[in-house]
Write a protein that holds these residues in place. Sequence first.
Motif, short mmCIF file in Angstrom:
data_model
loop_
_atom_site.label_atom_id
_atom_site.label_comp_id
_atom_site.label_asym_id
_atom_site.label_seq_id
_atom_site.Cartn_x
_atom_site.Cartn_y
_atom_site.Cartn_z
N ALA A 123 0.84 -1.21 0.00
CA ALA A 123 0.00 0.00 0.00
C ALA A 123 0.87 1.25 0.00
O ALA A 123 1.99 1.26 0.52
N GLY A 124 0.32 2.31 -0.57
CA GLY A 124 1.04 3.57 -0.59
C GLY A 124 1.20 4.14 0.82
O GLY A 124 0.49 3.76 1.75
N ASP A 125 2.13 5.05 0.95
CA ASP A 125 2.41 5.64 2.25
C ASP A 125 1.27 6.53 2.73
O ASP A 125 0.62 7.22 1.94
N LEU A 126 1.05 6.50 4.04
CA LEU A 126 0.09 7.39 4.68
C LEU A 126 0.80 8.12 5.82
O LEU A 126 1.61 7.52 6.53
N PRO A 127 0.50 9.41 6.02
CA PRO A 127 1.16 10.15 7.11
C PRO A 127 0.90 9.50 8.46
O PRO A 127 -0.22 9.10 8.77
N ASP A 128 1.98 9.40 9.24
CA ASP A 128 1.89 8.92 10.62
C ASP A 128 1.45 7.47 10.76
O ASP A 128 1.04 7.04 11.84
N VAL A 129 1.53 6.69 9.68
CA VAL A 129 1.17 5.27 9.73
C VAL A 129 2.44 4.43 9.59
O VAL A 129 3.22 4.63 8.65
N ASN A 130 2.66 3.53 10.52
CA ASN A 130 3.83 2.67 10.53
C ASN A 130 3.55 1.39 9.75
O ASN A 130 2.77 0.55 10.18
N ARG A 131 4.18 1.27 8.59
CA ARG A 131 3.94 0.12 7.70
C ARG A 131 4.29 -1.20 8.38
O ARG A 131 3.55 -2.18 8.30
N GLU A 132 5.43 -1.24 9.05
CA GLU A 132 5.85 -2.49 9.69
C GLU A 132 4.84 -2.94 10.75
O GLU A 132 4.53 -4.12 10.86
N ARG A 133 4.30 -1.97 11.48
CA ARG A 133 3.31 -2.33 12.50
C ARG A 133 2.04 -2.86 11.85
O ARG A 133 1.40 -3.78 12.37
N CYS A 134 1.65 -2.28 10.71
CA CYS A 134 0.48 -2.78 9.99
C CYS A 134 0.68 -4.24 9.57
O CYS A 134 -0.24 -5.05 9.69
N ILE A 135 1.86 -4.55 9.08
CA ILE A 135 2.15 -5.92 8.66
C ILE A 135 2.05 -6.87 9.86
O ILE A 135 1.46 -7.95 9.78
N LYS A 136 2.61 -6.45 10.99
CA LYS A 136 2.55 -7.29 12.19
C LYS A 136 1.11 -7.50 12.66
O LYS A 136 0.73 -8.61 13.03
N ILE A 137 0.33 -6.42 12.66
CA ILE A 137 -1.07 -6.55 13.09
C ILE A 137 -1.82 -7.51 12.18
O ILE A 137 -2.61 -8.35 12.64
N ALA A 138 -1.57 -7.40 10.87
CA ALA A 138 -2.24 -8.29 9.92
C ALA A 138 -1.90 -9.75 10.20
O ALA A 138 -2.76 -10.63 10.10
N ILE A 139 -0.66 -10.01 10.56
CA ILE A 139 -0.21 -11.39 10.80
C ILE A 139 -0.83 -11.99 12.06
O ILE A 139 -1.10 -13.19 12.10
N VAL A 140 -1.10 -11.16 13.07
CA VAL A 140 -1.57 -11.70 14.35
C VAL A 140 -3.06 -11.47 14.62
O VAL A 140 -3.59 -12.01 15.59
N HIS A 141 -3.75 -10.70 13.79
CA HIS A 141 -5.09 -10.25 14.18
C HIS A 141 -6.09 -11.41 14.35
O HIS A 141 -7.03 -11.30 15.14
N ASP A 142 -5.89 -12.51 13.63
CA ASP A 142 -6.78 -13.67 13.77
C ASP A 142 -6.06 -14.87 14.41
O ASP A 142 -6.55 -16.00 14.32
N ILE A 143 -4.95 -14.62 15.05
CA ILE A 143 -4.11 -15.72 15.53
C ILE A 143 -4.81 -16.58 16.58
O ILE A 143 -4.60 -17.80 16.66
N ALA A 144 -5.70 -15.98 17.38
CA ALA A 144 -6.41 -16.73 18.42
C ALA A 144 -7.34 -17.78 17.83
O ALA A 144 -7.75 -18.72 18.53
#
Length: 263
Positions: A123-144
């Motif tokens: 995805a394109g860059d967005l102000p004040d959004v951390n790309r690496e954190r987005c990737i991490k959240i995506a990986i764990v959001h359904d982990i339970a």
Amino acid sequence: MAVNTSINCAPPLHRFRRRRLPITFISHASSSSSRPICFTGAATLRLVSVHSQKPGSESSAIMSNTGVPSRLSSSSTASAIDFLTLCHRLKTTKRKGWINHGIKGPESIADHMYRMALMALIAGDLPDVNRERCIKIAIVHDIAEAIVGDITPSDGVPKEEKSRREQAALTDMCKILGGGMRAEEIQELWAEYESNASLEANLVKDFDKVEMILQALEYEMEHGKVLDEFFLSTAGKFQTEIGKSWAAEINSRRNSQLADKAN
């Protein structure tokens, strides 16, 4: 999507090959742990490993010249493999929404999370959004769901109860991992997504819906089905411009497909 973070590039290895300096162990009086520090000789120091052990323990982290431990704690290694083995269920558990609509061989939970992580990556860059954190959240959001499974609205489970079950499952998974910084990070990322508490969570929530309707479009094309439910349930619920733009593109392609079938 995300602001590009600075990358600290390590200097070429050949600059250090002639200077093999010893590793110094610094012990703290209040702790039994020893922290090996590798000094480069410059004005800075580099922490190459932190490993705590009980007095008399035979387990230790011995650092090679490349900074890679040549021996790891047997307990931490076992915990990591136990955790990963549990996460195997994410690869084999099929997403229930597709099963309920008669899709043969549907995607797994892991399939869904993987493409969401790719969305965060490209995805394109967005102000004040951390790309690496987005990737991490995506990986764990359904982990339970490795423990509780894929709970869908059709199951009739209240949102609060679904969240409670997933929180309890996540706590158990983090205990299996052995606790520590990585387990705490997983819990923090999951909670951030669950409560929609950041710009990164907003974006990943959108990716969750975008991935679902893109998959729905693909299944409509592959199986000749009409999966209106997935498009109707997400309409008007996107929070970010990227989410709205990508959803509009998917809907446009779907409308073209439906028009072609009608003709």
